[in-house]
Design a protein around this motif. Structure first.
Motif, PDB file in Angstrom:
ATOM      1  N   GLU A  29       0.858  -1.177   0.000  1.00 34.05           N
ATOM      2  CA  GLU A  29       0.000   0.000   0.000  1.00 34.05           C
ATOM      3  C   GLU A  29       0.896   1.229   0.000  1.00 34.05           C
ATOM      4  OE1 GLU A  29      -3.440   2.190   2.657  1.00 34.05           O
ATOM      5  OE2 GLU A  29      -2.977   0.101   3.021  1.00 34.05           O
ATOM      6  N   GLY A  59      -2.353   5.426  -0.462  1.00 33.53           N
ATOM      7  CA  GLY A  59      -3.382   4.428  -0.194  1.00 33.53           C
ATOM      8  C   GLY A  59      -3.651   3.475  -1.344  1.00 33.53           C
ATOM      9  N   ILE A  87      -2.990   0.413  -3.909  1.00 34.43           N
ATOM     10  CA  ILE A  87      -2.325  -0.883  -3.786  1.00 34.43           C
ATOM     11  C   ILE A  87      -1.398  -1.056  -4.986  1.00 34.43           C
ATOM     12  CG2 ILE A  87      -2.619  -3.386  -3.661  1.00 34.43           C
ATOM     13  CD1 ILE A  87      -3.639  -1.817  -1.197  1.00 34.43           C
TER      14      ILE A  87
END
Length: 81
Positions: free
Chosen positions: A32, A45, A47
């Motif tokens: 992340e 934030g 991925i």
């Protein structure tokens, strides 16, 4: 986009994220992102899917380890003179 209220008759088949994004399951990791240094390419934030088996780094966004810290940066390889 409009997917709300769609009936089962229109659902094609199950989509596997592994099949779509993971080429080598033994060398692929998920991270992340944190921080804003890679914006607008990568936002905090998100991925990241990282394949450690790749060897073609030039111009690509990579996860690198520097001074025991993992960071995400675009790699530019220069010729050594």
């Amino acid at each position: 986009c409009g997917l709300f209220g769609i009936s089962d008759d229109f659902i094609e088949k199950y989509q596997s994220l592994d099949q779509l994004f993971v080429k080598n399951k033994f060398s692929t990791f998920f991270f992340e992102s944190a921080g804003d240094s890679m914006q607008p390419t990568i936002y905090e934030g998100q991925i990241l899917i990282v394949d450690r088996s790749r060897t073609d780094f030039h111009g690509r966004v990579c996860v690198v380890c520097l001074d025991d810290k993992m960071m995400c940066k675009r790699v530019i390889q220069k010729d050594h003179c």
